[in-house]
Design a protein around this motif. Structure first.
Motif, PDB file in Angstrom:
ATOM      1  N   LEU A 148     -35.681   7.176  25.094  1.00 42.25           N
ATOM      2  CA  LEU A 148     -35.770   5.991  24.854  1.00 42.25           C
ATOM      3  C   LEU A 148     -35.204   4.864  26.309  1.00 42.25           C
ATOM      4  O   LEU A 148     -34.753   5.491  26.156  1.00 42.25           O
ATOM      5  CB  LEU A 148     -35.794   5.541  23.610  1.00 42.25           C
ATOM      6  N   GLY A 149     -36.095   3.931  26.775  1.00 39.47           N
ATOM      7  CA  GLY A 149     -35.988   3.184  27.936  1.00 39.47           C
ATOM      8  C   GLY A 149     -34.794   2.370  27.096  1.00 39.47           C
ATOM      9  O   GLY A 149     -34.933   2.088  25.642  1.00 39.47           O
ATOM     10  N   LEU A 150     -33.925   1.644  27.730  1.00 38.66           N
ATOM     11  CA  LEU A 150     -33.399   0.130  27.263  1.00 38.66           C
ATOM     12  C   LEU A 150     -34.653  -0.523  26.224  1.00 38.66           C
ATOM     13  O   LEU A 150     -34.223  -1.717  25.387  1.00 38.66           O
ATOM     14  CB  LEU A 150     -32.273  -0.409  27.973  1.00 38.66           C
ATOM     15  N   GLU A 151     -35.697  -0.760  27.283  1.00 38.40           N
ATOM     16  CA  GLU A 151     -36.338  -2.176  27.254  1.00 38.40           C
ATOM     17  C   GLU A 151     -37.307  -1.599  25.271  1.00 38.40           C
ATOM     18  O   GLU A 151     -37.453  -2.595  24.573  1.00 38.40           O
ATOM     19  CB  GLU A 151     -37.522  -2.460  28.245  1.00 38.40           C
ATOM     20  N   SER A 231     -29.974  20.290  32.356  1.00 39.52           N
ATOM     21  CA  SER A 231     -30.225  19.180  32.882  1.00 39.52           C
ATOM     22  C   SER A 231     -28.261  18.834  32.025  1.00 39.52           C
ATOM     23  O   SER A 231     -27.440  19.727  32.319  1.00 39.52           O
ATOM     24  CB  SER A 231     -30.434  18.468  31.206  1.00 39.52           C
ATOM     25  N   ARG A 232     -28.058  18.243  33.626  1.00 36.38           N
ATOM     26  CA  ARG A 232     -26.794  16.796  33.655  1.00 36.38           C
ATOM     27  C   ARG A 232     -26.697  16.700  32.169  1.00 36.38           C
ATOM     28  O   ARG A 232     -27.919  16.485  31.221  1.00 36.38           O
ATOM     29  CB  ARG A 232     -26.921  15.738  34.279  1.00 36.38           C
ATOM     30  N   ASP A 233     -25.823  16.310  31.850  1.00 37.83           N
ATOM     31  CA  ASP A 233     -25.252  15.636  30.464  1.00 37.83           C
ATOM     32  C   ASP A 233     -25.260  13.798  31.191  1.00 37.83           C
ATOM     33  O   ASP A 233     -25.422  13.525  31.877  1.00 37.83           O
ATOM     34  CB  ASP A 233     -23.417  15.363  30.284  1.00 37.83           C
ATOM     35  N   LEU A 234     -25.821  13.715  29.746  1.00 41.06           N
ATOM     36  CA  LEU A 234     -25.949  12.377  29.372  1.00 41.06           C
ATOM     37  C   LEU A 234     -24.792  11.560  29.361  1.00 41.06           C
ATOM     38  O   LEU A 234     -24.077  11.880  28.922  1.00 41.06           O
ATOM     39  CB  LEU A 234     -26.388  11.819  27.767  1.00 41.06           C
ATOM     40  N   CYS A 235     -24.624  10.192  30.099  1.00 38.94           N
ATOM     41  CA  CYS A 235     -23.319   9.542  30.115  1.00 38.94           C
ATOM     42  C   CYS A 235     -24.215   7.734  30.632  1.00 38.94           C
ATOM     43  O   CYS A 235     -24.633   7.151  31.159  1.00 38.94           O
ATOM     44  CB  CYS A 235     -22.854   9.769  31.511  1.00 38.94           C
ATOM     45  N   LEU A 236     -23.524   6.846  29.512  1.00 34.61           N
ATOM     46  CA  LEU A 236     -24.226   5.789  29.432  1.00 34.61           C
ATOM     47  C   LEU A 236     -22.971   4.940  28.780  1.00 34.61           C
ATOM     48  O   LEU A 236     -23.114   3.569  28.472  1.00 34.61           O
ATOM     49  CB  LEU A 236     -24.981   5.749  27.991  1.00 34.61           C
ATOM     50  N   LEU A 237     -21.753   5.294  29.582  1.00 36.54           N
ATOM     51  CA  LEU A 237     -20.899   4.480  29.630  1.00 36.54           C
ATOM     52  C   LEU A 237     -20.529   3.254  30.206  1.00 36.54           C
ATOM     53  O   LEU A 237     -20.359   2.085  29.488  1.00 36.54           O
ATOM     54  CB  LEU A 237     -19.397   4.999  30.527  1.00 36.54           C
ATOM     55  N   PHE A 238     -21.586   3.327  31.642  1.00 35.52           N
ATOM     56  CA  PHE A 238     -21.037   1.789  31.757  1.00 35.52           C
ATOM     57  C   PHE A 238     -22.519   1.196  31.362  1.00 35.52           C
ATOM     58  O   PHE A 238     -23.274  -0.609  31.984  1.00 35.52           O
ATOM     59  CB  PHE A 238     -21.789   1.899  33.809  1.00 35.52           C
ATOM     60  N   ARG A 239     -23.546   1.533  30.999  1.00 33.66           N
ATOM     61  CA  ARG A 239     -24.319   0.603  30.153  1.00 33.66           C
ATOM     62  C   ARG A 239     -24.211   0.251  28.219  1.00 33.66           C
ATOM     63  O   ARG A 239     -24.806  -0.267  27.433  1.00 33.66           O
ATOM     64  CB  ARG A 239     -25.786   1.537  29.715  1.00 33.66           C
ATOM     65  N   PRO A 241     -22.286  -2.778  27.713  1.00 35.26           N
ATOM     66  CA  PRO A 241     -22.933  -4.021  27.459  1.00 35.26           C
ATOM     67  C   PRO A 241     -24.084  -4.142  27.110  1.00 35.26           C
ATOM     68  O   PRO A 241     -24.263  -4.712  26.900  1.00 35.26           O
ATOM     69  CB  PRO A 241     -22.058  -4.313  28.705  1.00 35.26           C
ATOM     70  N   GLU A 242     -25.377  -3.710  27.860  1.00 35.71           N
ATOM     71  CA  GLU A 242     -27.017  -4.011  27.779  1.00 35.71           C
ATOM     72  C   GLU A 242     -27.084  -3.179  26.141  1.00 35.71           C
ATOM     73  O   GLU A 242     -27.873  -3.552  25.401  1.00 35.71           O
ATOM     74  CB  GLU A 242     -27.442  -3.321  28.398  1.00 35.71           C
ATOM     75  N   LEU A 243     -26.488  -2.083  25.998  1.00 34.49           N
ATOM     76  CA  LEU A 243     -26.967  -1.658  24.648  1.00 34.49           C
ATOM     77  C   LEU A 243     -26.233  -2.414  23.411  1.00 34.49           C
ATOM     78  O   LEU A 243     -26.307  -2.298  22.285  1.00 34.49           O
ATOM     79  CB  LEU A 243     -25.895  -0.460  23.964  1.00 34.49           C
ATOM     80  N   ALA A 244     -24.924  -3.054  23.538  1.00 37.65           N
ATOM     81  CA  ALA A 244     -24.440  -3.703  22.171  1.00 37.65           C
ATOM     82  C   ALA A 244     -25.053  -5.398  22.436  1.00 37.65           C
ATOM     83  O   ALA A 244     -24.761  -5.491  21.481  1.00 37.65           O
ATOM     84  CB  ALA A 244     -22.499  -4.423  22.682  1.00 37.65           C
ATOM     85  N   ALA A 245     -25.763  -6.093  23.715  1.00 33.60           N
ATOM     86  CA  ALA A 245     -26.730  -7.012  24.111  1.00 33.60           C
ATOM     87  C   ALA A 245     -27.250  -6.153  23.051  1.00 33.60           C
ATOM     88  O   ALA A 245     -27.871  -7.552  22.613  1.00 33.60           O
ATOM     89  CB  ALA A 245     -26.646  -7.259  25.288  1.00 33.60           C
ATOM     90  N   ALA A 246     -28.027  -5.953  23.103  1.00 32.44           N
ATOM     91  CA  ALA A 246     -29.084  -5.181  22.503  1.00 32.44           C
ATOM     92  C   ALA A 246     -29.240  -5.187  20.851  1.00 32.44           C
ATOM     93  O   ALA A 246     -30.486  -4.818  20.546  1.00 32.44           O
ATOM     94  CB  ALA A 246     -30.279  -4.254  22.664  1.00 32.44           C
ATOM     95  N   GLY A 247     -27.925  -4.965  20.634  1.00 28.94           N
ATOM     96  CA  GLY A 247     -27.841  -5.546  19.202  1.00 28.94           C
ATOM     97  C   GLY A 247     -27.827  -3.595  18.154  1.00 28.94           C
ATOM     98  O   GLY A 247     -27.835  -3.694  17.188  1.00 28.94           O
ATOM     99  N   PHE A 313     -32.820   5.974  30.262  1.00 35.54           N
ATOM    100  CA  PHE A 313     -32.295   4.409  29.858  1.00 35.54           C
ATOM    101  C   PHE A 313     -33.276   3.847  30.774  1.00 35.54           C
ATOM    102  O   PHE A 313     -33.771   2.442  30.501  1.00 35.54           O
ATOM    103  CB  PHE A 313     -30.345   4.312  30.457  1.00 35.54           C
ATOM    104  N   SER A 314     -32.997   3.299  31.995  1.00 36.32           N
ATOM    105  CA  SER A 314     -33.515   3.137  33.096  1.00 36.32           C
ATOM    106  C   SER A 314     -35.039   3.516  33.591  1.00 36.32           C
ATOM    107  O   SER A 314     -35.952   2.385  34.271  1.00 36.32           O
ATOM    108  CB  SER A 314     -33.126   2.668  34.115  1.00 36.32           C
ATOM    109  N   SER A 315     -35.319   4.249  33.312  1.00 40.01           N
ATOM    110  CA  SER A 315     -36.563   4.861  33.753  1.00 40.01           C
ATOM    111  C   SER A 315     -36.769   6.488  33.526  1.00 40.01           C
ATOM    112  O   SER A 315     -35.736   7.197  33.367  1.00 40.01           O
ATOM    113  CB  SER A 315     -36.881   4.459  35.739  1.00 40.01           C
ATOM    114  N   ALA A 316     -37.616   7.471  33.574  1.00 44.80           N
ATOM    115  CA  ALA A 316     -38.222   8.652  33.248  1.00 44.80           C
ATOM    116  C   ALA A 316     -37.483   8.767  34.210  1.00 44.80           C
ATOM    117  O   ALA A 316     -37.221   9.023  35.200  1.00 44.80           O
ATOM    118  CB  ALA A 316     -39.180   8.944  33.510  1.00 44.80           C
TER     119      ALA A 316
END
Length: 420
Positions: A148-151, A231-239, A241-247, A313-316
């Protein structure tokens, strides 16, 4: 910051008691772990019943919740003994059960109806209607699919305000959708969906033409092999703030089978990031204004194994999300020990340590403290120039650590590139 806002829970892997202790030391709000059966990490250290009860007690003493994985896809034979195990988990004080199989979920509701149920990412929840379905089945939290992506996350949050949402933010990614993979079963007979994955997605592959037995052709021209599923490893560290804002209610780090050094370094970094976001919000910053400082990028480069991708997160994801030419990236740092005593500094070594080595102490602050091994000796006082893994040594560093060393904290050193 608005009074009703709260930061996401930091959920950390605990594949063994040592990893549990390390995750708690570095600031996890909750840990997830498995018993000897019914868990999708059968090869992790895991916990017998006495160990599990002890783990729950230790975590609760430190204000940390414990979620227990009961998340295999079960055959009939796997249901034998499950009810008694669920009753044990309830009596041991586990805070929630993580499930994926609808039959196991039903048995949980019948056997321990008072226990919260968290739905595993393996249940493959990718839309708001599925969230409503599982909520109607009594699930209190859903670990959403990693595809799933952010939207999409925002849409689900808005459509289902009354259920907990959990998102993986760091760690290994499976080549198959939501980790439901059959490759291991076909190649090795080890069933990934029963917790026994042999990780064939990390193997090196070549092309074999049937009329040329024994002749293996590289899929790409690289003498190191071709890792077409890696696959490379997942890293959403810099995201964050957006995850927190999304609830999002909980952000989850993968890694029950990773090293204690990995668990500690990852939890430490994500704790620092969440605390930074919280501080900025309390200071009045808008969500979109919050950007993690460059020091976080420096630190994340020292954590992990296969490089980084933000996945969907942002696109496929594209081919850039894959690591085709090797199993893992060269590691810049090596964990060398765990603090077992603070005065004097007593270290349990995990890799070779030599006098004169440059070390980094991973304390509570984001930036590690750099120091040099000035002297070391065995626990009985015999001087050493070199300590092998598994040793218990007395360590003197220069300069001394500003606030001393904390028990269960980690030391690391720059990786010896000549050893590659």
């Amino acid at each position: 910051m608005k009074t009703h806002e709260r930061m996401p829970e930091l959920l950390a892997p605990a594949g063994s008691r040592e990893k549990l202790v390390t995750a708690i030391h570095y600031g996890a709000d909750a840990v997830y772990l498995g018993g000897a059966n019914w868990s999708l990490r059968a090869k992790a250290g895991n916990f017998d019943r006495a160990g599990l009860r002890d783990a729950v007690t230790y975590a609760h003493q430190h204000g940390v919740k414990v979620y227990v994985t009961v998340n295999i896809f079960a055959h009939n034979r796997d249901l034998n003994g499950l009810e008694s195990y669920l009753l044990f988990l309830r009596d041991a004080g586990a805070d929630a059960l993580i499930v994926a199989d609808p039959g196991i979920l039903l048995l949980c509701k019948e056997t321990v109806p008072d226990m919260p149920l968290h739905l595993s990412t393996q249940a493959n929840v990718t839309n708001k209607a599925s969230v409503r379905f599982w909520q109607a089945q009594g699930v209190s939290r859903i670990n959403l699919a990693r595809e799933l992506g952010l939207e999409e996350l925002r849409t689900i949050r808005q459509a289902a305000p009354g259920i907990g949402l959990e998102v993986f933010v760091h760690g290994a990614l499976c080549i198959s959708y939501s980790g439901r993979c059959l490759l291991s079963s076909y190649m090795t007979g080890r069933n990934a969906n029963q917790g026994d994955c042999a990780h064939p997605c990390r193997y090196s592959y070549s092309l074999l033409e049937e009329k040329r037995p024994g002749q293996y052709f590289p899929v790409e021209e690289d003498e190191r092999g071709t890792y077409i599923f890696n696959s490379r490893d997942l890293c959403l560290l810099f995201r964050l703030p957006e995850l927190a804002a999304a609830g999002i209610d909980s952000v989850k780090i993968e890694g029950r089978m990773k090293s204690v050094g990995y668990v500690g370094a990852a939890v430490r970094l994500y704790r620092a990031a969440l605390d930074y976001v919280k501080e900025r919000r309390e200071a009045g910053a808008a969500w979109e204004e919050i950007v993690l400082p460059p020091a976080f990028a420096d630190e994340i480069a020292k954590v992990g194994t296969r490089g980084q991708t933000e996945n969907f997160f942002s696109s496929a994801p594209s081919s850039l999300a894959m690591l085709y030419d090797r199993m893992r990236e060269i590691q810049p740092c090596t964990p060398v020990g765990i603090v077992r005593g603070s005065n004097p500094l007593l270290l349990e070594t995990r890799n070779v340590l030599e006098a004169g080595d440059q070390l980094e102490y991973l304390g509570r602050r984001l930036e590690p403290e750099t120091c040099t091994v000035r002297a070391m000796s065995a626990a009985d006082g015999v001087p050493l120039q070199r300590a092998n893994p598994g040793s218990l040594i007395l360590l003197t560093v220069d300069p001394p650590l500003a606030d001393g060393a904390e028990v269960n904290a980690l030391f690391r050193k720059q990786h010896d590139r000549q050893a590659e």
